[in-house]
Enzyme design. Structure first.
Site, PDB file in Angstrom:
ATOM      1  N   ARG A 233      43.713  11.933   1.684  1.00  0.00           N
ATOM      2  CA  ARG A 233      43.966  11.998   3.172  1.00  0.00           C
ATOM      3  C   ARG A 233      45.450  11.897   3.417  1.00  0.00           C
ATOM      4  NH1 ARG A 233      39.875  13.609   3.787  1.00  0.00           N
ATOM      5  NH2 ARG A 233      38.292  12.995   5.175  1.00  0.00           N
ATOM      6  N   GLU A 262      46.650  16.470  11.861  1.00  0.00           N
ATOM      7  CA  GLU A 262      46.061  17.817  11.497  1.00  0.00           C
ATOM      8  C   GLU A 262      45.428  18.396  12.715  1.00  0.00           C
ATOM      9  OE1 GLU A 262      43.216  17.811   8.088  1.00  0.00           O
ATOM     10  OE2 GLU A 262      44.706  16.792   6.817  1.00  0.00           O
ATOM     11  N   HIS A 280      43.860  21.662   4.398  1.00  0.00           N
ATOM     12  CA  HIS A 280      42.664  20.900   4.069  1.00  0.00           C
ATOM     13  C   HIS A 280      41.440  21.667   3.751  1.00  0.00           C
ATOM     14  CE1 HIS A 280      40.768  16.767   5.536  1.00  0.00           C
ATOM     15  NE2 HIS A 280      39.983  17.436   4.692  1.00  0.00           N
TER      16      HIS A 280
HETATM   17  P1  NAD Z   1      35.732   7.338  -3.679  1.00  0.00           P
HETATM   18  O1  NAD Z   1      35.190   6.194  -2.641  1.00  0.00           O
HETATM   19  O2  NAD Z   1      34.537   7.858  -4.621  1.00  0.00           O
HETATM   20  O3  NAD Z   1      36.995   6.774  -4.475  1.00  0.00           O
HETATM   21  C1  NAD Z   1      37.967   6.184  -4.022  1.00  0.00           C
HETATM   22  C2  NAD Z   1      38.682   5.296  -4.919  1.00  0.00           C
HETATM   23  O4  NAD Z   1      39.790   4.786  -4.538  1.00  0.00           O
HETATM   24  C3  NAD Z   1      37.627   4.058  -5.166  1.00  0.00           C
HETATM   25  O5  NAD Z   1      37.411   4.013  -6.683  1.00  0.00           O
HETATM   26  C4  NAD Z   1      38.486   2.912  -4.845  1.00  0.00           C
HETATM   27  O6  NAD Z   1      38.373   1.643  -5.744  1.00  0.00           O
HETATM   28  C5  NAD Z   1      39.983   3.554  -4.832  1.00  0.00           C
HETATM   29  N1  NAD Z   1      40.998   2.655  -4.191  1.00  0.00           N
HETATM   30  C6  NAD Z   1      40.590   2.042  -2.843  1.00  0.00           C
HETATM   31  N2  NAD Z   1      41.908   1.360  -2.477  1.00  0.00           N
HETATM   32  C7  NAD Z   1      42.694   1.642  -3.542  1.00  0.00           C
HETATM   33  C8  NAD Z   1      44.250   1.289  -3.631  1.00  0.00           C
HETATM   34  N3  NAD Z   1      44.893   0.459  -2.971  1.00  0.00           N
HETATM   35  N4  NAD Z   1      44.723   1.842  -4.683  1.00  0.00           N
HETATM   36  C9  NAD Z   1      44.087   2.424  -5.791  1.00  0.00           C
HETATM   37  N5  NAD Z   1      42.949   2.922  -5.633  1.00  0.00           N
HETATM   38  C10 NAD Z   1      42.071   2.390  -4.426  1.00  0.00           C
HETATM   39  O7  NAD Z   1      36.123   8.624  -2.923  1.00  0.00           O
HETATM   40  P2  NAD Z   1      36.178  10.042  -3.309  1.00  0.00           P
HETATM   41  O8  NAD Z   1      34.802  10.618  -2.845  1.00  0.00           O
HETATM   42  O9  NAD Z   1      36.478  10.157  -4.710  1.00  0.00           O
HETATM   43  O10 NAD Z   1      37.182  10.768  -2.367  1.00  0.00           O
HETATM   44  C11 NAD Z   1      38.515  10.355  -2.296  1.00  0.00           C
HETATM   45  C12 NAD Z   1      39.478  10.941  -1.239  1.00  0.00           C
HETATM   46  O11 NAD Z   1      39.213  11.982  -1.148  1.00  0.00           O
HETATM   47  C13 NAD Z   1      38.878  10.366   0.138  1.00  0.00           C
HETATM   48  O12 NAD Z   1      40.032   9.965   0.950  1.00  0.00           O
HETATM   49  C14 NAD Z   1      38.284  11.428   0.831  1.00  0.00           C
HETATM   50  O13 NAD Z   1      38.170  11.601   2.236  1.00  0.00           O
HETATM   51  C15 NAD Z   1      39.195  12.585   0.048  1.00  0.00           C
HETATM   52  N6  NAD Z   1      38.555  13.963   0.204  1.00  0.00           N
HETATM   53  C16 NAD Z   1      39.281  14.971   0.607  1.00  0.00           C
HETATM   54  C17 NAD Z   1      38.656  16.156   0.675  1.00  0.00           C
HETATM   55  C18 NAD Z   1      39.581  17.315   0.973  1.00  0.00           C
HETATM   56  O14 NAD Z   1      39.078  18.187   1.704  1.00  0.00           O
HETATM   57  N7  NAD Z   1      40.885  17.461   0.748  1.00  0.00           N
HETATM   58  C19 NAD Z   1      37.600  16.426   0.016  1.00  0.00           C
HETATM   59  C20 NAD Z   1      36.784  15.285  -0.157  1.00  0.00           C
HETATM   60  C21 NAD Z   1      37.031  14.165  -0.267  1.00  0.00           C
HETATM   61  C1  MLT Z   2      36.248  15.022   3.131  1.00  0.00           C
HETATM   62  O1  MLT Z   2      36.159  13.756   3.238  1.00  0.00           O
HETATM   63  O2  MLT Z   2      34.667  15.136   2.710  1.00  0.00           O
HETATM   64  C2  MLT Z   2      37.042  16.131   3.190  1.00  0.00           C
HETATM   65  O3  MLT Z   2      37.828  15.999   4.305  1.00  0.00           O
HETATM   66  C3  MLT Z   2      36.507  17.376   3.615  1.00  0.00           C
HETATM   67  C4  MLT Z   2      36.145  17.995   4.888  1.00  0.00           C
HETATM   68  O4  MLT Z   2      35.169  17.544   5.438  1.00  0.00           O
HETATM   69  O5  MLT Z   2      36.739  18.738   5.216  1.00  0.00           O
END
Ligand code: NAD
Ligand code: MLT
Length: 312
Positions: A233, A262, A280
């Site tokens: 994010r 964004e 993204h």
């Molecule tokens: P998740 O909830 O499975 O994992 C997040 C992890 O972060 C957890 O294990 C939590 O304990 C840890 N965490 C929370 N606070 C923390 C801190 N201060 N320091 C270290 N670790 C900490 O989530 P996920 O499904 O693995 O998603 C991770 C990130 O990726 C989210 O921000 C999500 O929105 C993002 N994401 C982005 C895309 C994209 O298109 N770029 C796609 C999917 C997810």
């Molecule tokens: C997500 O949090 O799942 C990602 O940002 C992916 C998206 O919806 O584009």
């Protein structure tokens, strides 16, 4: 009774088939609404389905007097005002599993591109420049790869990074030494990741506690020449501090898929030659988009019909 559903961000057509097949729903797809247009029409809908583009603000939830559920086709719910949703009795559901692989694969693609300057070299050769000197990279094998946030995506990134023969170290408040050992990686504190890693990737949600987690002080603790990846994010990394760290040659490169604003309006950081970027795209695969749309469609139908969600 017919339920009106608004889809305000582009979702996979295959993924919303469960909604189209449902007998008692009427679907409107309007993916170019301005915030004002959304406010004007939201009172007609029982459910709103979004990705990350639509901002489901306090005002949207106030005006959405018929709204029962907001479905987020993806993981992050930071574009939805959760407190306002609770206040107005609107259930928020997301699809946390469907895009894990895609986001992990994108992170590894960014890592490899960063280490070998692939986007920069690609751009040069497209401009008819045969330049082999400017794009000397670094090997991954034997380097220390620091993961901050070892949840679904962080863990998948760790498995894949081991395949690149990186030494993986990770910090997550819920990680234990035993769990790390089982995964074949090394448990570390946040400071240890910052101090030891050659590459750092963040995979936390964007929360009050993680906003600018990687800031000026964090960059000061890192090795000179460290490379940074953010496919989680925008806002977890302080972009102003990252800009300074690159200009001061503390950080050798950054690969960014997500941004504080964004779509991006200020391209100062992106224009640095050391920065590679995608708009993204972490979850933008056919498979992920289908998965998340299917999951959220099922949940929305269940809730509208008085059932419960898998991912409330
Ligand atoms: P998740 O909830 O499975 O994992 C997040 C992890 O972060 C957890 O294990 C939590 O304990 C840890 N965490 C929370 N606070 C923390 C801190 N201060 N320091 C270290 N670790 C900490 O989530 P996920 O499904 O693995 O998603 C991770 C990130 O990726 C989210 O921000 C999500 O929105 C993002 N994401 C982005 C895309 C994209 O298109 N770029 C796609 C999917 C997810
Ligand atoms: C997500 O949090 O799942 C990602 O940002 C992916 C998206 O919806 O584009």
């Amino acid at each position: 009774m017919t339920f009106n559903i608004l889809i305000s961000d582009p979702l996979s057509e295959e993924g919303i088939k469960p909604l189209r097949d449902a007998e008692n729903v009427s679907i409107t797809v309007e993916t170019k609404l301005t915030p004002e247009e959304l406010l004007d029409c939201i009172d007609q809908y029982d459910a709103l389905l979004v990705r990350s583009q639509t901002q489901v603000t306090k005002e949207v939830l106030e005006k959405g007097t018929r709204l029962k559920v907001v479905g987020r086709a993806g993981v992050g719910v930071d574009n939805i005002d959760l407190d306002a949703a609770t206040e107005h009795g609107v259930i928020v559901v997301n699809a946390p599993d469907g895009n894990t692989n895609s986001a992990a694969e994108h992170t590894i693609a960014m890592l490899m591109s960063l280490a070998r300057n692939i986007p920069q070299a690609h751009y040069a050769i497209k401009q008819h420049r045969w330049d082999r000197k400017s794009y000397v990279g670094v090997e991954l094998k034997g380097k220390t790869f620091g993961i901050i946030g070892l949840g679904r995506i962080g863990a998948e990134v760790a498995y894949r990074a081991k395949g690149q023969r990186l030494n993986v170290i990770a910090f997550d408040p819920y990680l234990t030494e035993e769990k790390a050992e089982k995964m074949g990686i090394q448990y570390a504190t946040l400071d240890e990741v910052l101090e030891k890693a050659d590459f750092i990737t963040v995979h936390t949600p964007l929360l009050k506690q993680t906003k600018h987690l990687i800031n000026k002080e964090a960059f000061a603790k890192m090795k000179t020449g460290v490379q940074i990846i953010n496919c989680a994010r925008g806002g977890i990394i302080d972009e102003e501090a990252l800009y300074d760290a690159i200009v001061q040659k503390k950080v050798a490169g950054a690969a960014l898929d997500v941004f504080e604003e964004e779509p991006i309006k200020n391209f100062k950081l992106i224009e640095l030659p050391e920065v590679i970027a995608t708009p993204h795209l972490g979850a933008s695969t056919v498979e992920a988009q289908e998965n998340v749309a299917i999951d959220v469609s099922h949940d929305v139908i269940n809730i509208l019909n008085g059932g419960v969600a898998k991912n409330p």
